[in-house]
Design a protein around this motif. Structure first.
Motif, mmCIF file in Angstrom:
data_model
loop_
_atom_site.group_PDB
_atom_site.id
_atom_site.type_symbol
_atom_site.label_atom_id
_atom_site.label_comp_id
_atom_site.label_asym_id
_atom_site.label_seq_id
_atom_site.Cartn_x
_atom_site.Cartn_y
_atom_site.Cartn_z
ATOM 1 N N PRO A 89 36.180 -6.202 12.263
ATOM 2 C CA PRO A 89 35.528 -7.312 12.947
ATOM 3 C C PRO A 89 36.443 -8.523 13.069
ATOM 4 C CG PRO A 89 34.735 -7.163 10.699
ATOM 5 C CD PRO A 89 35.617 -5.963 10.919
ATOM 6 N N THR A 90 36.338 -9.227 14.175
ATOM 7 C CA THR A 90 37.054 -10.483 14.346
ATOM 8 C C THR A 90 36.327 -11.572 13.559
ATOM 9 O OG1 THR A 90 35.752 -11.094 16.284
ATOM 10 C CG2 THR A 90 37.754 -9.770 16.667
ATOM 11 N N PRO A 91 36.950 -12.728 13.350
ATOM 12 C CA PRO A 91 36.254 -13.818 12.666
ATOM 13 C C PRO A 91 34.940 -14.202 13.361
ATOM 14 C CG PRO A 91 38.603 -14.276 12.717
ATOM 15 C CD PRO A 91 38.388 -13.045 13.555
ATOM 16 N N TYR A 92 34.930 -14.163 14.705
ATOM 17 C CA TYR A 92 33.688 -14.472 15.419
ATOM 18 C C TYR A 92 32.607 -13.447 15.078
ATOM 19 C CZ TYR A 92 30.300 -15.067 19.175
ATOM 20 O OH TYR A 92 29.136 -15.245 19.881
ATOM 21 N N ALA A 93 32.983 -12.170 15.002
ATOM 22 C CA ALA A 93 32.013 -11.128 14.674
ATOM 23 C C ALA A 93 31.476 -11.294 13.264
ATOM 24 C CB ALA A 93 32.654 -9.755 14.839
ATOM 25 N N GLN A 94 32.345 -11.698 12.330
ATOM 26 C CA GLN A 94 31.887 -11.911 10.954
ATOM 27 C C GLN A 94 30.864 -13.039 10.891
ATOM 28 O OE1 GLN A 94 35.723 -12.551 9.258
ATOM 29 N NE2 GLN A 94 36.146 -10.370 8.972
ATOM 30 N N ASP A 95 31.129 -14.107 11.638
ATOM 31 C CA ASP A 95 30.181 -15.221 11.662
ATOM 32 C C ASP A 95 28.877 -14.815 12.348
ATOM 33 O OD1 ASP A 95 29.602 -18.181 11.367
ATOM 34 O OD2 ASP A 95 29.444 -17.964 13.550
#
Length: 328
Positions: A89-95
């Motif tokens: 996951p990208t940082p955006y996906a984690q958030d």
């Protein structure tokens, strides 16, 4: 085994019968489609693979790929990066996962699609240091296995294991340092106390000189350690003797159980976590070379990804480890 996902745009496939929502078509309007897109996104996030997500949801992999790409277009952000096995996951996906997982799981449970039921029969993927897993963790979890819990155990160094945890390859990781950032949740598991030890014959020959004269008494005595840079021994020297350790190892073994075996056999001295050698100390197979009221301590943590569903077996493993580890 997870396979490399296709990078190409794929047409949506027909939903296979199973545990997925009954329709993936936008016939009910954009909001219904968006809910399905988010559910598919969470399945990929939690499983770490488009293929595994398709299996969980009862739909085809091309449909998973198409829905993730649709959500990426709606959000204007990439959600996953391709890995040799699965995706990360990208940082955006984690958030995004942290924000939507709880509300969506509650909604699905209220409508008869409980996420916990989808994962309750799957194995618990646990990772951490080989020595701790083999000598303490697996014996502690044996009763759970006897009651039906399945385990898939991976050994390795903390940093690579935490990256794999972020990518969804593990459920729980025992880390020898606190994970950085907000993408992982971690709680203290146990404190490792380090001790300076040797075989009894060597300890008798030294005759307590390490305590009275300092570490210079060990000059000429072979040092057995985990790695060439002497990570554990250097820390002990700095903390206990307030000195820099500058010597080469006589033997390096990338497994502390091997270090323990060599020292018990009389090869030299070493620094070990007490949990690993406490039986040998109690039996007299090892002897402490120096006693201190302020030994070096390293805290190990139990880490997992936030926003994951309440897998009942993961919870059982986690709770048992947290209950027993302080006694090790």
């Amino acid at each position: 085994m997870r396979h490399r996902e296709s990078d190409g745009e794929e047409e949506p496939g027909r939903a296979a019968p199973g545990r997925g929502l009954p329709s993936r078509e936008p016939a009910q309007g954009a909001s219904a489609l968006d809910l399905n897109l988010v559910r598919t996104f969470l399945a990929v996030y939690r499983s770490g693979s488009f293929t595994s997500a398709a299996h969980l949801l009862g739909i085809s992999q091309p449909t998973v790929t198409t829905q993730v790409k649709a959500l990426e277009r709606q959000s204007g952000r990439p959600l996953f990066a391709r890995l040799p096995r699965g995706v990360a996951p990208t940082p955006y996906a984690q958030d995004l996962a942290a924000r939507v997982a709880g509300p969506l799981d509650a909604l699905l449970a209220a409508t008869g699609h409980d996420p916990a039921e989808e994962v309750s029969a799957s194995p618990v993927h646990l990772a951490g240091p080989a020595e701790l897993l083999c000598t303490r963790v697996l014996p502690a979890l044996a009763p759970l296995v006897a009651d039906g819990v399945q385990l898939r155990v991976t050994t390795g160094l903390t940093d690579p294991l935490l990256e794999e945890l972020r990518a969804g390859r593990h459920d729980l990781v025992i880390a020898t340092s606190r994970p950085r950032g907000r993408t992982l949740a971690a709680v203290p598991l146990l404190d490792e106390e380090f001790v300076l030890v040797a075989a009894p014959a060597l300890a008798e020959r030294l005759g307590g000189r390490v305590t009275t004269e300092g570490p210079g008494a060990l000059h000429g005595v072979p040092l057995i350690t985990y790695a060439e840079d002497l990570p554990i021994a250097r820390r002990y020297w700095r903390h206990v003797f307030d000195q820099r350790l500058s010597r080469r190892a006589a033997v390096t073994v990338p497994d502390l159980r091997g270090v323990l075996a060599a020292v018990v056999g009389g090869a030299g001295f070493t620094v070990l976590p007490r949990y690993l050698c406490q039986d040998e100390l109690a039996s007299g197979a090892l002897a402490p070379l120096h006693e201190t009221d302020d030994p070096p301590i390293n805290t190990a943590y139990l880490a997992q990804r936030p926003g994951t569903p309440a897998h009942p077996h993961v919870t059982l493993v986690r709770d048992r480890l947290l209950a027993l580890a302080p006694t090790w």
